[in-house]
Structures are given as structure tokens and as C-alpha cells.
Design a protein around this motif. Structure first.
Motif, PDB file in Angstrom:
ATOM      1  N   PRO A   1      94.306 -23.365  63.712  1.00  0.00           N
ATOM      2  CA  PRO A   1      95.098 -24.720  63.872  1.00  0.00           C
ATOM      3  C   PRO A   1      94.628 -25.530  62.824  1.00  0.00           C
ATOM      4  O   PRO A   1      93.652 -25.913  62.764  1.00  0.00           O
ATOM      5  N   ALA A   2      95.802 -26.154  61.965  1.00  0.00           N
ATOM      6  CA  ALA A   2      95.594 -27.034  60.883  1.00  0.00           C
ATOM      7  C   ALA A   2      94.217 -26.844  60.062  1.00  0.00           C
ATOM      8  O   ALA A   2      93.572 -27.882  59.973  1.00  0.00           O
ATOM      9  N   ASN A   3      94.028 -25.584  59.858  1.00  0.00           N
ATOM     10  CA  ASN A   3      92.664 -25.478  58.952  1.00  0.00           C
ATOM     11  C   ASN A   3      92.793 -25.729  57.515  1.00  0.00           C
ATOM     12  O   ASN A   3      93.429 -25.033  56.954  1.00  0.00           O
ATOM     13  N   PRO A   4      92.327 -26.756  57.200  1.00  0.00           N
ATOM     14  CA  PRO A   4      92.351 -27.423  56.048  1.00  0.00           C
ATOM     15  C   PRO A   4      92.039 -26.661  54.593  1.00  0.00           C
ATOM     16  O   PRO A   4      92.610 -26.216  53.653  1.00  0.00           O
ATOM     17  N   SER A   5      91.051 -25.807  55.017  1.00  0.00           N
ATOM     18  CA  SER A   5      90.468 -24.795  54.031  1.00  0.00           C
ATOM     19  C   SER A   5      91.194 -23.849  54.019  1.00  0.00           C
ATOM     20  O   SER A   5      91.738 -23.332  52.358  1.00  0.00           O
ATOM     21  N   ALA A   6      91.937 -23.091  54.849  1.00  0.00           N
ATOM     22  CA  ALA A   6      92.912 -22.173  54.675  1.00  0.00           C
ATOM     23  C   ALA A   6      94.196 -22.591  53.693  1.00  0.00           C
ATOM     24  O   ALA A   6      94.734 -21.952  52.993  1.00  0.00           O
ATOM     25  N   SER A   7      94.596 -23.889  54.247  1.00  0.00           N
ATOM     26  CA  SER A   7      95.853 -24.339  53.881  1.00  0.00           C
ATOM     27  C   SER A   7      95.552 -24.397  52.002  1.00  0.00           C
ATOM     28  O   SER A   7      96.454 -24.118  51.442  1.00  0.00           O
ATOM     29  N   GLN A   8      94.530 -24.886  51.729  1.00  0.00           N
ATOM     30  CA  GLN A   8      94.277 -25.452  50.454  1.00  0.00           C
ATOM     31  C   GLN A   8      94.004 -24.072  49.598  1.00  0.00           C
ATOM     32  O   GLN A   8      94.516 -23.975  48.612  1.00  0.00           O
ATOM     33  N   SER A   9      93.461 -22.947  50.165  1.00  0.00           N
ATOM     34  CA  SER A   9      93.305 -21.790  49.439  1.00  0.00           C
ATOM     35  C   SER A   9      94.613 -21.064  49.265  1.00  0.00           C
ATOM     36  O   SER A   9      94.954 -20.745  48.259  1.00  0.00           O
ATOM     37  N   LEU A  10      95.590 -20.987  50.212  1.00  0.00           N
ATOM     38  CA  LEU A  10      96.820 -20.367  50.085  1.00  0.00           C
ATOM     39  C   LEU A  10      97.783 -21.036  49.172  1.00  0.00           C
ATOM     40  O   LEU A  10      98.190 -20.598  48.172  1.00  0.00           O
ATOM     41  N   GLN A  11      97.502 -22.659  49.325  1.00  0.00           N
ATOM     42  CA  GLN A  11      98.279 -23.294  48.245  1.00  0.00           C
ATOM     43  C   GLN A  11      97.939 -22.975  47.075  1.00  0.00           C
ATOM     44  O   GLN A  11      98.483 -22.921  45.907  1.00  0.00           O
ATOM     45  N   SER A  12      96.450 -22.947  46.662  1.00  0.00           N
ATOM     46  CA  SER A  12      96.200 -22.550  45.450  1.00  0.00           C
ATOM     47  C   SER A  12      96.699 -21.182  44.915  1.00  0.00           C
ATOM     48  O   SER A  12      97.072 -21.369  43.668  1.00  0.00           O
ATOM     49  N   VAL A  13      96.689 -20.287  45.607  1.00  0.00           N
ATOM     50  CA  VAL A  13      97.073 -18.972  45.271  1.00  0.00           C
ATOM     51  C   VAL A  13      98.642 -19.101  45.012  1.00  0.00           C
ATOM     52  O   VAL A  13      99.185 -18.554  43.973  1.00  0.00           O
ATOM     53  N   LEU A  14      99.350 -19.800  45.768  1.00  0.00           N
ATOM     54  CA  LEU A  14     100.820 -20.056  45.492  1.00  0.00           C
ATOM     55  C   LEU A  14     100.968 -20.561  44.238  1.00  0.00           C
ATOM     56  O   LEU A  14     101.866 -20.262  43.546  1.00  0.00           O
TER      57      LEU A  14
END
Length: 262
Positions: A150-163
Motif C-alpha cells: 500500500p502506497a509504497n514510495p520506493s516501489a512507485s519511484q522504481s516503476l516510474q524510473s523504469v517507465l
């Protein structure tokens, strides 16, 4: 009027190609078999201006779906070489997974792991190498699975970086995501019948032009032309693309599309 369709269960007949060519945008599976690629070329011949984009799952394992991108995501040789597997782990040390269609268990990827990051970018490259697709549809493109992250900032940041890496690799391609976040670098979002969430179709800052926000209207055996027209009227003010998806996955051109009011 901009109409799209998903084409995941086609049998690759000339009749289906004629139906597909009526659309402006197709979302197809990434099968790289000769018959599938020949069918795509047949559609392009019938309508050279059509946009064809390939399906790629993001958050979880693709299962047995054929395609070069899926093969790379599930290549154990890559995991062995990296001495790392790509799975998201729960607090108890188990692989995070969820149930699809009431029985299929799908393991979830951890976007923070280098082995997944490199595989995803290589998967996109392999799909584009197999056929000159106009872009890709990233399904379940989210880092907000409430149960596991839930609302995992590090996972979000990692996916955003890959996209964003993928966007830099392919600046002219169309990328559409299906998720709750507004990812930078994508052309749009896919709303699958969520009438109460139409604000997802509003272009956001950081979204790439052309905006390709899409609304997929689910059809049932009893859906009427009037209901399709009504749904289209709701979507029209948002400037989004409109599609109608049959309950059985069969490629379909609703009769109302011949006269739908634009």
C-alpha cells in the motif's frame, strides 16, 4: 470519433482483419508467431493509418501467454545470472501473489529489484524488435496493490524510473497504462468500465502528447446500442478514445458504431 478495440483471442481470419481495420487503434497480444504477424500486416494493408500496440503485463507474471517480452520476464537464466529472482516478498517471507479469475495464482514482481528492471526494458525492446508496433499497453501498471504494497514510495519511484527509461528509449511510441497512478512519460490511461472514475481520462501534467486516454465499455449479451451510445456520450467530453469489449473476448464491431453520434 476515435475508436479502439482489444484483440487478444483472435483466430487470425481475413474476416477478423476486416473488422479490425474499421478501428483507429488495436491492442493485441505480443505473439511473434508467423501467422499472427501476417495477420497484423493484413490489417495494416487494409488500413495503413491504424495504430497497433502490444499488450504487456507489468505487476505480475504473465503466465503462459506467448510473446518475446513475456519470455524475457520469465527467463530463469537471467535470474540465475543475476543471483536474484524478481518477486515481491511479504513481511512473512513469502512470495506475494494474488488470485485471478477465482483460481489462478499470479506472483507479483518487485519493481525495486535490478533483475526486474533490466528484464522489463529488454522485454519492451524484444516486442518492438518482433514487429513495428506503434506502442505498448502496460496492463496492471501500478505500485498500489493495497494488500501487499500500500502506497509504497520506493516501489512507485522504481516503476516510474523504469517507465521514463522506456520513454527515452522510444520517444515516438504510444504507451498506455492501466493503473491508479498518473505516471509520467505515458500517453494515457486505460479506464476499464469505471464510470465513477472518469476523471482518470483527463490529461495530466507530464503526460505525453498525443494524449491517448481510453475508456473500454464492457459489453454483455444483453447490451443495447442505446446503452453503447449513452456510454459514448459520457466519454466524449473528455476527448478520450472509446472501445467496447465483448464478454467473450471476440473481436467485435457493434452496429451502433456505424452511426454513432460524434
Amino acid at each position: 470519433m476515435r475508436l479502439f478495440s482489444t484483440c487478444y483471442t483472435i483466430t487470425k481470419t481475413p474476416e477478423e482483419a476486416a473488422i479490425a481495420a474499421k478501428y483507429d487503434l488495436l491492442i493485441v497480444n505480443q505473439d511473434a508467431g508467423a501467422s499472427h504477424l501476417a495477420w497484423l500486416n493484413a490489417v495494416k494493408t487494409l488500413k495503413p493509418t491504424i495504430k497497433i500496440i502490444a499488450y504487456q503485463i507489468v505487476s505480475e507474471e504473465p503466465g503462459q501467454a506467448p510473446g518475446p517480452g513475456n519470455t524475457i520476464l520469465m527467463a530463469r537464466s537471467r535470474w540465475d545470472a543475476a543471483q536474484q529472482e524478481p518477486w515481491l516478498m511479504t513481511a512473512s517471507g513469502d512470495i506475494a501473489a494474488f488470485t485471478v479469475s477465482g483460481w489462478k495464482r499470479k506472483r507479483m514482481f518487485d519493481y525495486r529489484l535490478p533483475v526486474w528492471q533490466s528484464a522489463f526494458k529488454d522485454a519492451c525492446a524484444a516486442v518492438f524488435a518482433a514487429f513495428p508496433y506503434d506502442g505498448m499497453f502496460f496492463d496492471n501498471c501500478t505500485a498500489s496493490w493495497g494488500k501487499h504494497q500500500p502506497a509504497n514510495p520506493s516501489a512507485s519511484q522504481s516503476l516510474q524510473s523504469v517507465l521514463l527509461d522506456v520513454r527515452r528509449m522510444y520517444p515516438e511510441k504510444w504507451f498506455i497504462g492501466n493503473g491508479v497512478e498518473n505516471w509520467l512519460g505515458l500517453n494515457g490511461e486505460m479506464n476499464e468500465g469505471r464510470i465513477l472514475d472518469l476523471n482518470e481520462l483527463i490529461p495530466v501534467s507530464g503526460q505525453i502528447v498525443p494524449n491517448v486516454n481510453c475508456f473500454s465499455f464492457p459489453l454483455t449479451p444483453t447490451t443495447t446500442d442505446a446503452e453503447i451510445q449513452s456510454a459514448y456520450n459520457l466519454i466524449k467530453p473528455y476527448g478520450a478514445w472509446f472501445g467496447a469489449h465483448r464478454w467473450d473476448g471476440v473481436l467485435h464491431w457493434p452496429a451502433v458504431f456505424n452511426s454513432i453520434e460524434d
